[in-house]
Each structure stands twice: as structure tokens, then as C-alpha cells.
Design a protein around this motif. Structure first.
Motif, PDB file in Angstrom:
ATOM      1  N   GLU A  59       6.840  -2.854 -25.607  1.00  0.00           N
ATOM      2  CA  GLU A  59       5.570  -2.873 -24.558  1.00  0.00           C
ATOM      3  C   GLU A  59       4.724  -3.769 -24.790  1.00  0.00           C
ATOM      4  OE1 GLU A  59       4.192   1.392 -24.813  1.00  0.00           O
ATOM      5  OE2 GLU A  59       6.363   2.139 -23.630  1.00  0.00           O
ATOM      6  N   SER A  60       4.725  -3.731 -26.248  1.00  0.00           N
ATOM      7  CA  SER A  60       3.314  -4.914 -27.328  1.00  0.00           C
ATOM      8  C   SER A  60       3.849  -6.716 -26.473  1.00  0.00           C
ATOM      9  CB  SER A  60       3.432  -4.690 -28.282  1.00  0.00           C
ATOM     10  OG  SER A  60       2.425  -5.356 -29.441  1.00  0.00           O
ATOM     11  N   ILE A  61       5.171  -6.316 -26.449  1.00  0.00           N
ATOM     12  CA  ILE A  61       6.344  -8.065 -26.240  1.00  0.00           C
ATOM     13  C   ILE A  61       5.656  -8.128 -25.091  1.00  0.00           C
ATOM     14  CG2 ILE A  61       7.849  -9.080 -26.177  1.00  0.00           C
ATOM     15  CD1 ILE A  61       8.398  -7.892 -28.658  1.00  0.00           C
ATOM     16  N   GLY A  62       5.931  -7.108 -24.174  1.00  0.00           N
ATOM     17  CA  GLY A  62       5.518  -6.977 -22.437  1.00  0.00           C
ATOM     18  C   GLY A  62       7.027  -7.762 -22.179  1.00  0.00           C
ATOM     19  N   LEU A  63       8.250  -7.027 -22.721  1.00  0.00           N
ATOM     20  CA  LEU A  63       9.459  -7.165 -22.330  1.00  0.00           C
ATOM     21  C   LEU A  63       9.916  -5.309 -22.228  1.00  0.00           C
ATOM     22  CD1 LEU A  63      10.535 -10.626 -24.043  1.00  0.00           C
ATOM     23  CD2 LEU A  63      10.254 -10.081 -21.658  1.00  0.00           C
ATOM     24  N   PRO A  64      10.704  -6.020 -21.356  1.00  0.00           N
ATOM     25  CA  PRO A  64      11.102  -4.744 -20.852  1.00  0.00           C
ATOM     26  C   PRO A  64      12.930  -4.092 -22.194  1.00  0.00           C
ATOM     27  CG  PRO A  64      12.715  -6.227 -18.849  1.00  0.00           C
ATOM     28  CD  PRO A  64      11.536  -6.934 -19.506  1.00  0.00           C
ATOM     29  N   LEU A  65      12.890  -3.359 -22.819  1.00  0.00           N
ATOM     30  CA  LEU A  65      14.113  -2.096 -23.358  1.00  0.00           C
ATOM     31  C   LEU A  65      15.385  -2.299 -22.983  1.00  0.00           C
ATOM     32  CD1 LEU A  65      14.878  -2.943 -26.457  1.00  0.00           C
ATOM     33  CD2 LEU A  65      13.247  -1.039 -26.528  1.00  0.00           C
ATOM     34  N   ASP A  66      16.118  -2.429 -23.232  1.00  0.00           N
ATOM     35  CA  ASP A  66      17.848  -1.624 -23.278  1.00  0.00           C
ATOM     36  C   ASP A  66      18.576  -1.100 -24.525  1.00  0.00           C
ATOM     37  OD1 ASP A  66      17.711  -2.722 -20.333  1.00  0.00           O
ATOM     38  OD2 ASP A  66      18.648  -4.140 -20.899  1.00  0.00           O
ATOM     39  N   VAL A  67      18.773   0.307 -24.434  1.00  0.00           N
ATOM     40  CA  VAL A  67      19.333   0.808 -25.602  1.00  0.00           C
ATOM     41  C   VAL A  67      20.164   0.821 -25.327  1.00  0.00           C
ATOM     42  CG1 VAL A  67      18.112   2.567 -27.155  1.00  0.00           C
ATOM     43  CG2 VAL A  67      17.064   1.735 -25.774  1.00  0.00           C
ATOM     44  N   ILE A  68      21.110   0.348 -26.131  1.00  0.00           N
ATOM     45  CA  ILE A  68      22.576   1.194 -26.124  1.00  0.00           C
ATOM     46  C   ILE A  68      23.039   2.299 -27.321  1.00  0.00           C
ATOM     47  CG2 ILE A  68      25.460   0.926 -26.727  1.00  0.00           C
ATOM     48  CD1 ILE A  68      24.506  -1.998 -26.072  1.00  0.00           C
ATOM     49  N   TRP A  69      23.042   3.569 -26.734  1.00  0.00           N
ATOM     50  CA  TRP A  69      22.701   4.126 -27.475  1.00  0.00           C
ATOM     51  C   TRP A  69      24.425   5.038 -27.966  1.00  0.00           C
ATOM     52  CZ3 TRP A  69      18.592   7.146 -28.559  1.00  0.00           C
ATOM     53  CH2 TRP A  69      17.352   6.617 -27.990  1.00  0.00           C
ATOM     54  N   LEU A  70      24.476   5.302 -29.611  1.00  0.00           N
ATOM     55  CA  LEU A  70      25.436   5.059 -30.343  1.00  0.00           C
ATOM     56  C   LEU A  70      25.703   6.312 -30.698  1.00  0.00           C
ATOM     57  CD1 LEU A  70      25.922   1.683 -32.068  1.00  0.00           C
ATOM     58  CD2 LEU A  70      26.894   2.537 -29.570  1.00  0.00           C
ATOM     59  N   THR A  71      26.847   7.501 -31.378  1.00  0.00           N
ATOM     60  CA  THR A  71      27.143   8.731 -31.287  1.00  0.00           C
ATOM     61  C   THR A  71      27.616   8.517 -33.013  1.00  0.00           C
ATOM     62  OG1 THR A  71      29.395   8.560 -29.978  1.00  0.00           O
ATOM     63  CG2 THR A  71      26.810   9.745 -29.457  1.00  0.00           C
ATOM     64  N   PRO A  72      27.666   9.091 -33.855  1.00  0.00           N
ATOM     65  CA  PRO A  72      28.503   8.727 -35.373  1.00  0.00           C
ATOM     66  C   PRO A  72      29.712   8.396 -34.423  1.00  0.00           C
ATOM     67  CG  PRO A  72      26.857  10.974 -35.912  1.00  0.00           C
ATOM     68  CD  PRO A  72      26.962  10.178 -34.211  1.00  0.00           C
ATOM     69  N   GLU A  73      30.369   9.203 -34.033  1.00  0.00           N
ATOM     70  CA  GLU A  73      31.652   9.253 -33.093  1.00  0.00           C
ATOM     71  C   GLU A  73      32.222   7.826 -32.742  1.00  0.00           C
ATOM     72  OE1 GLU A  73      29.501  11.644 -32.005  1.00  0.00           O
ATOM     73  OE2 GLU A  73      29.979  13.181 -33.886  1.00  0.00           O
ATOM     74  N   ASP A  74      31.289   7.304 -32.092  1.00  0.00           N
ATOM     75  CA  ASP A  74      31.341   6.388 -31.237  1.00  0.00           C
ATOM     76  C   ASP A  74      32.473   4.858 -32.930  1.00  0.00           C
ATOM     77  OD1 ASP A  74      30.784   6.640 -28.814  1.00  0.00           O
ATOM     78  OD2 ASP A  74      28.805   5.906 -29.794  1.00  0.00           O
ATOM     79  N   GLY A  75      32.168   4.828 -33.990  1.00  0.00           N
ATOM     80  CA  GLY A  75      32.732   3.851 -34.426  1.00  0.00           C
ATOM     81  C   GLY A  75      32.685   2.633 -34.218  1.00  0.00           C
ATOM     82  N   GLY A  76      33.706   1.577 -34.329  1.00  0.00           N
ATOM     83  CA  GLY A  76      33.401   0.528 -33.907  1.00  0.00           C
ATOM     84  C   GLY A  76      33.947  -0.158 -32.814  1.00  0.00           C
TER      85      GLY A  76
END
Length: 222
Positions: A59-76
Motif C-alpha cells: 500500500e505504501s509503495i502504491g502497487l497491488p500485491l498478489d500472494v501465493i498462499w502455501l501450506t506445509p503440505e505443499d512442499g516443492g
């Protein structure tokens, strides 16, 4: 004509200086930020910072943020699958370039380039090859401020966790510890500097040792 680009943004010093250089470059127009987070703990994957704080960064930078949500089960495999999906979505929406804050790690760069090449994205590394002492000095001289949020205690004493990333910190580092932690000695959270319209406010919380190795400090949003 400026080329649209996505910035892979961890919230630390390396990606913050890389973003600064992109924003100053007339050839590029940064459209979005991309990061990963642990959905179980609601914290950034590498640095252990609360997601609320890196959302405030965006928000302070002024750009939208996309988050990739990971779980412990995801692994590599799970990470690759989710990252590939996000990158394919960028490609489908006309975003053909993505930038990273890597400095020297050839294997990491090769991994990123291989994945992006498969999708048809071009990789950019704005701070690649900058000597780490020069990088650290640039970061500080430009007015960036960061705090050390994680320390690998097999490489650096836990007492360095929670300290400001400044010249005093750098002078105190033992011989053999890279100023930019290119061997993973520590990680940082950038909370002020020329890419931000306002400082990211927080209080220092408790510290905890995880996996009998990594010392983290909890930053509490204000």
C-alpha cells in the motif's frame, strides 16, 4: 514505450533495492508485486513476517500485491504448481516480464529462468552482480531502513536478530558473514525508504527459535 513488469517482492532489502532501480528505470513500468506466504501462520514464507505488514508495504509503495498462499503440505511440488499458475495468469493478461532481487546465486537464477522460459516470461535481475558491500552501502545511503527478522544461528549469533540493518550492524558482523547474507545468514524486513510513501510502523515482539536453528523476531503491526 515502457514495458509492463511484475516484481517478485519478499519485503526485504534485496528486492526493495531491486524495485527501487526498476521504478527509476524509464524502460519499465512495475504493475504488480508478487510474494509467497504461509497460510497456516499467515506470515511471509521466508522471513516469517506477518502478512499485514507486507500488505502495508504494498500500500505504501502504491502497487497491488498478489500472494501465493502455501501450506506445509505443499512442499516443492506444490510451490511449483502454484507459482506456475500465477505466472501463467500474468502471461495471459499481457504481463511478459518478471523481476527478481537475486544478487549472486546462480542456481536460484537458473531455476527462475527455467520456470519462466517454460511459460514464455522474460526474467530480469536489476541488482544482479552488484558486490554485496557496495549493495549494502547503496541501500543505506539511499535512506532505506530495515530490521533483521531472522538469523540462521549456525552461521550468525542469535543476538543479531532484531537489530537494525545499518553500518553499525555491518561493522559488527563476524568475518566470513556476507554483508547481504548471500549464504542465508539472515533475512530483513524493509520498513522505510524511497520506494515508500510512508513508513511501515511496528513494535518488536517476542523472539523464538525454530527447528533449533532459526531465530525469528515477531514484528507487531501498530
Amino acid at each position: 514505450m515502457k514495458q509492463p513488469i511484475v516484481m517478485s517482492y519478499s519485503g526485504g532489502k534485496d528486492s526493495s533495492l531491486a524495485l527501487f532501480k526498476l521504478l527509476k528505470n524509464p524502460d519499465w513500468e512495475v504493475k504488480r508485486l508478487l510474494t509467497t506466504a504461509n497460510s497456516t501462520y499467515n506470515r511471509s514464507s521466508m522471513h516469517g513476517v506477518r502478512t499485514e505488514l507486507f500488505q502495508q508495504q504494498a500500500e505504501s509503495i502504491g502497487l497491488p500485491l498478489d500472494v501465493i498462499w502455501l501450506t506445509p503440505e505443499d512442499g516443492g511440488d506444490g510451490y511449483q504448481r502454484k507459482m506456475k499458475k500465477a505466472l501463467e495468469n500474468y502471461k495471459a493478461n499481457g504481463l511478459n516480464h518478471i523481476a527478481f532481487g537475486d544478487l549472486y546465486l546462480e542456481d536460484v537464477r537458473a531455476y527462475r529462468e527455467t520456470m519462466n522460459d517454460m511459460i514464455g516470461l522474460h526474467s530480469l535481475f536489476p541488482v544482479w552482480g552488484i558486490p554485496t558491500q557496495e549493495f549494502a552501502k547503496q541501500f543505506i545511503q539511499l535512506g532505506f531502513k530495515a530490521i533483521v527478522v531472522c538469523v540462521d544461528t549456525t552461521q550468525l549469533d542469535a543476538s543479531f536478530c532484531g537489530r537494525e540493518f545499518n553500518q553499525v550492524f555491518l561493522d559488527d558482523l563476524p568475518n566470513g558473514v556476507d554483508w547481504c547474507a548471500e549464504k542465508g545468514e539472515f533475512h530483513t524486513f524493509c520498513y522505510d525508504g524511497p520506494i515508500f510513501s510512508k513508513s511501515i510502523l511496528f513494535e518488536k515482539g517476542d523472539q523464538i527459535l525454530r527447528e533449533n536453528r532459526f531465530q525469528y523476531i515477531d514484528l507487531l503491526p501498530i
